[in-house]
Design a protein around this motif. Structure first.
Motif, short mmCIF file in Angstrom:
data_model
loop_
_atom_site.label_atom_id
_atom_site.label_comp_id
_atom_site.label_asym_id
_atom_site.label_seq_id
_atom_site.Cartn_x
_atom_site.Cartn_y
_atom_site.Cartn_z
N PHE A 104 0.66 -1.26 -0.16
CA PHE A 104 0.07 0.20 -0.11
C PHE A 104 1.05 1.29 0.15
CE2 PHE A 104 -3.01 3.13 1.63
CZ PHE A 104 -4.26 2.71 0.93
N TRP A 110 1.02 13.19 -2.61
CA TRP A 110 -0.37 13.04 -2.24
C TRP A 110 -0.36 12.54 -0.77
CZ3 TRP A 110 -2.45 15.48 -6.00
CH2 TRP A 110 -1.88 15.53 -7.11
N SER A 113 -3.63 13.78 1.38
CA SER A 113 -4.57 14.27 0.41
C SER A 113 -5.94 13.87 0.49
CB SER A 113 -4.08 14.22 -0.91
OG SER A 113 -4.01 12.86 -1.52
N ALA A 116 -4.98 8.21 0.10
CA ALA A 116 -4.92 6.78 0.66
C ALA A 116 -6.19 6.37 1.09
CB ALA A 116 -3.84 6.90 1.73
N ASN A 143 7.41 2.34 11.28
CA ASN A 143 6.42 3.05 10.18
C ASN A 143 5.45 3.57 11.07
OD1 ASN A 143 5.25 4.16 8.11
ND2 ASN A 143 5.32 2.49 6.84
N GLY A 144 5.30 4.60 11.95
CA GLY A 144 4.21 5.36 12.63
C GLY A 144 3.38 6.00 12.05
N ARG A 145 3.66 6.37 10.83
CA ARG A 145 2.43 7.04 9.92
C ARG A 145 1.58 6.03 9.41
NH1 ARG A 145 2.33 12.64 6.74
NH2 ARG A 145 0.36 12.36 5.85
N ALA A 148 -0.68 4.60 12.10
CA ALA A 148 -1.57 5.61 12.36
C ALA A 148 -2.67 5.57 11.31
CB ALA A 148 -1.07 7.05 12.64
N PHE A 149 -2.36 5.66 10.28
CA PHE A 149 -3.19 5.39 8.92
C PHE A 149 -4.20 4.14 9.01
CE2 PHE A 149 -4.31 3.87 4.77
CZ PHE A 149 -5.11 4.77 4.34
C1 LIG Z 1 1.05 4.95 4.75
C2 LIG Z 1 0.35 6.02 3.82
C3 LIG Z 1 -0.18 5.04 2.71
C4 LIG Z 1 -0.65 6.72 4.59
O1 LIG Z 1 -1.38 7.65 3.69
P1 LIG Z 1 -1.43 9.16 4.22
O2 LIG Z 1 -2.13 9.90 3.10
O3 LIG Z 1 -0.17 9.67 4.37
O4 LIG Z 1 -2.36 9.09 5.58
P2 LIG Z 1 -3.05 10.11 6.63
O5 LIG Z 1 -2.60 11.49 6.32
O6 LIG Z 1 -4.52 10.13 5.87
O7 LIG Z 1 -2.87 9.31 7.90
C5 LIG Z 1 -1.85 9.35 8.35
C6 LIG Z 1 -1.94 9.55 9.92
O8 LIG Z 1 -0.60 9.54 10.61
C7 LIG Z 1 -0.41 10.69 11.39
N1 LIG Z 1 1.14 10.81 11.25
C8 LIG Z 1 1.72 11.57 10.32
N2 LIG Z 1 3.18 11.42 10.77
C9 LIG Z 1 3.22 10.44 11.75
C10 LIG Z 1 4.42 9.86 12.61
N3 LIG Z 1 5.64 10.05 12.18
N4 LIG Z 1 3.90 9.06 13.35
C11 LIG Z 1 2.72 8.87 13.88
N5 LIG Z 1 1.57 9.44 13.24
C12 LIG Z 1 1.94 10.13 12.20
C13 LIG Z 1 -1.07 12.03 10.56
O9 LIG Z 1 -1.27 12.85 11.29
C14 LIG Z 1 -2.50 11.09 10.08
O10 LIG Z 1 -3.16 10.97 11.20
P3 LIG Z 1 -4.52 12.30 11.28
O11 LIG Z 1 -5.39 11.93 10.16
O12 LIG Z 1 -5.15 11.66 12.63
O13 LIG Z 1 -3.81 13.47 11.40
C15 LIG Z 1 1.55 6.86 3.12
O14 LIG Z 1 1.99 7.93 3.94
C16 LIG Z 1 2.39 6.25 2.26
O15 LIG Z 1 2.24 5.48 1.14
N6 LIG Z 1 3.74 6.13 3.13
C17 LIG Z 1 4.89 5.41 2.38
C18 LIG Z 1 4.74 3.95 2.06
C19 LIG Z 1 4.30 3.42 3.41
O16 LIG Z 1 4.60 3.62 4.45
N7 LIG Z 1 3.36 2.28 2.98
C20 LIG Z 1 2.80 1.30 4.15
C21 LIG Z 1 3.78 0.41 3.94
S1 LIG Z 1 2.96 -0.80 5.09
#
Ligand SMILES: CC(C)(COP(=O)(O)OP(=O)(O)OC[C@H]1O[C@@H](n2cnc3c(N)ncnc32)[C@H](O)[C@@H]1OP(=O)(O)O)[C@@H](O)C(=O)NCCC(=O)NCCS
Length: 179
Positions: A104, A110, A113, A116, A143-145, A148-149
């Motif tokens: 994913f 994006w 945006s 996702a 991979n905290g982001r 969280a997603f």
């Molecule tokens: C993972 C991914 C698909 C998420 O999509 P996105 O558009 O970034 O997701 P969102 O912004 O809707 O949500 C991310 C959340 O994490 C939060 N966040 C951002 N950075 C963060 C961090 N370092 N640690 C924890 N949370 C974090 C955001 O605030 C958001 O939460 P919120 O909606 O409550 O504010 C995208 O970031 C991505 O493609 N990343 C690179 C590839 C990857 O990691 N893929 C997953 C492999 S398992």
């Protein structure tokens, strides 16, 4: 994308064989952008060579057990992709009929945006079409982001597993949700 620009329309569709080369480039680039800073260049090189060749992408797009969904923008440029692996359950976690969200990735312009979210909705539709009752994935413990997603979509950590990047055995959180 600035706040004043109109939001583009993303088209989400199944990958075709003719997408293999673009997907190979996109998958390798987004993997390096996401994880390159936290891994050695040699481990990244080994992983890209083993997982992101155009040859492998062609094989995966043709594989009836895999669904590769592409999100395209501006007349066809790749903006994100997801891949489901059917009938694949996590080890040591009780499930009824699980499907794996194997990949994913959203391109960095994006992130945040809403793309996702749109792609996850398409993943859910496809997983249900496959008759799945649970959706699961492995996500790097660092991979905290992404974690969280996934939590926003009801995924919860149920276990851990090892994912080898090049020569480096890394710990992934196994996250699961019902469909
Ligand atoms: C993972 C991914 C698909 C998420 O999509 P996105 O558009 O970034 O997701 P969102 O912004 O809707 O949500 C991310 C959340 O994490 C939060 N966040 C951002 N950075 C963060 C961090 N370092 N640690 C924890 N949370 C974090 C955001 O605030 C958001 O939460 P919120 O909606 O409550 O504010 C995208 O970031 C991505 O493609 N990343 C690179 C590839 C990857 O990691 N893929 C997953 C492999 S398992």
């Amino acid at each position: 994308m600035s706040a004043r620009e109109p939001r583009p329309v993303f088209v989400i569709r199944p990958a075709e064989l003719s997408d293999a080369s673009a997907l190979s480039e996109f998958g390798a680039r987004t993997f390096v952008e996401a994880f390159g800073a936290d891994n050695t260049p040699e481990d990244m090189r080994l992983h890209i060579a083993s997982d992101w060749s155009p040859h492998l992408q062609r094989a995966e797009i043709s594989n009836a057990g895999l669904d590769t969904l592409l999100a395209c923008v501006d007349g066809g440029a790749l903006a994100a992709f997801a891949q489901l692996r059917a009938d694949h359950a996590p080890a040591n976690v009780p499930t009824v009929r699980a499907i794996e969200l194997k990949r994913f990735y959203v391109d960095s312009p994006w992130h945040g945006s809403g793309l996702a979210r749109e792609l996850m909705a398409a993943v859910e539709v496809q997983a249900r079409r496959r008759g799945a009752r649970e959706l699961w994935l492995g996500v790097w413990e660092r991979n905290g982001r992404a974690q969280a997603f996934y939590r926003k979509f009801g995924f919860e950590k149920v276990s851990t597993q090892i994912f080898v990047v090049g020569t480096d055995p890394q710990t992934d959180h196994v996250m699961l949700r019902n469909l």
